[in-house]
Write a protein that holds these residues in place. Structure first.
Motif, PDB file in Angstrom:
ATOM      1  N   LEU A  11      12.935 -31.306  72.515  1.00 39.13           N
ATOM      2  CA  LEU A  11      12.762 -32.097  73.730  1.00 39.13           C
ATOM      3  C   LEU A  11      13.834 -31.738  74.765  1.00 39.13           C
ATOM      4  O   LEU A  11      13.553 -31.689  75.968  1.00 39.13           O
ATOM      5  N   GLN A  16       7.574 -31.037  74.158  1.00 41.64           N
ATOM      6  CA  GLN A  16       7.155 -32.310  73.577  1.00 41.64           C
ATOM      7  C   GLN A  16       6.393 -32.037  72.281  1.00 41.64           C
ATOM      8  O   GLN A  16       5.443 -31.262  72.272  1.00 41.64           O
ATOM      9  N   PHE A  30      -0.790 -40.208  71.024  1.00 42.85           N
ATOM     10  CA  PHE A  30       0.065 -39.748  72.124  1.00 42.85           C
ATOM     11  C   PHE A  30      -0.693 -39.598  73.440  1.00 42.85           C
ATOM     12  O   PHE A  30      -0.143 -39.111  74.421  1.00 42.85           O
ATOM     13  N   LYS A  31      -1.950 -40.052  73.467  1.00 44.61           N
ATOM     14  CA  LYS A  31      -2.746 -39.935  74.690  1.00 44.61           C
ATOM     15  C   LYS A  31      -2.078 -40.731  75.815  1.00 44.61           C
ATOM     16  O   LYS A  31      -1.734 -41.897  75.651  1.00 44.61           O
ATOM     17  N   ASP A  32      -1.885 -40.055  76.936  1.00 44.26           N
ATOM     18  CA  ASP A  32      -1.295 -40.665  78.134  1.00 44.26           C
ATOM     19  C   ASP A  32       0.092 -41.238  77.883  1.00 44.26           C
ATOM     20  O   ASP A  32       0.505 -42.187  78.544  1.00 44.26           O
ATOM     21  N   VAL A  33       0.819 -40.674  76.912  1.00 47.45           N
ATOM     22  CA  VAL A  33       2.171 -41.131  76.598  1.00 47.45           C
ATOM     23  C   VAL A  33       3.125 -39.955  76.760  1.00 47.45           C
ATOM     24  O   VAL A  33       2.872 -38.868  76.242  1.00 47.45           O
ATOM     25  N   ALA A  34       4.207 -40.183  77.479  1.00 50.21           N
ATOM     26  CA  ALA A  34       5.236 -39.154  77.588  1.00 50.21           C
ATOM     27  C   ALA A  34       6.048 -39.158  76.302  1.00 50.21           C
ATOM     28  O   ALA A  34       6.435 -40.212  75.802  1.00 50.21           O
ATOM     29  N   ILE A  35       6.276 -37.983  75.758  1.00 50.52           N
ATOM     30  CA  ILE A  35       7.082 -37.869  74.552  1.00 50.52           C
ATOM     31  C   ILE A  35       8.539 -37.790  75.002  1.00 50.52           C
ATOM     32  O   ILE A  35       9.021 -36.753  75.452  1.00 50.52           O
ATOM     33  N   THR A  36       9.217 -38.917  74.919  1.00 49.87           N
ATOM     34  CA  THR A  36      10.602 -39.033  75.351  1.00 49.87           C
ATOM     35  C   THR A  36      11.492 -39.273  74.138  1.00 49.87           C
ATOM     36  O   THR A  36      11.010 -39.480  73.026  1.00 49.87           O
ATOM     37  N   ARG A  58       0.750 -29.744  77.643  1.00 51.78           N
ATOM     38  CA  ARG A  58       0.255 -30.452  78.830  1.00 51.78           C
ATOM     39  C   ARG A  58       0.482 -29.617  80.077  1.00 51.78           C
ATOM     40  O   ARG A  58       1.558 -29.102  80.323  1.00 51.78           O
TER      41      ARG A  58
END
Length: 78
Positions: A11, A16, A30-36, A58
């Protein structure tokens, strides 16, 4: 280094990743989720228990081609 630690390291370089099961299926949604960092920490158990990560592409076209395999075979060896 386990997959939790690897995900945090990747990261930092802008990659991601999500944890996958033995059939290369995501363990978490993880749809529409930022991998933070927060997302990875929240799902720490899932990241630690897997040995396979999927890297999200993405905004980039990525083609994954598996050779034909037998019915009910997962494609890991293709």
């Amino acid at each position: 280094m386990n997959c939790f630690e690897a995900s945090l390291s990747l990261l930092k370089d802008g990659y991601q990743c999500v944890p996958l099961d033995k059939n290369k299926t995501p363990i978490i949604s993880f749809k529409d989720v930022a991998i933070t960092k927060e997302f990875i920490n929240k799902n720490r158990n899932e990241y630690e228990r897997t040995s396979v990560l999927g890297m999200l592409c993405r905004g980039v076209w990525c083609i994954d081609i598996d050779r034909g395999h037998k019915e009910n075979e997962d494609g890991m060896n293709s």
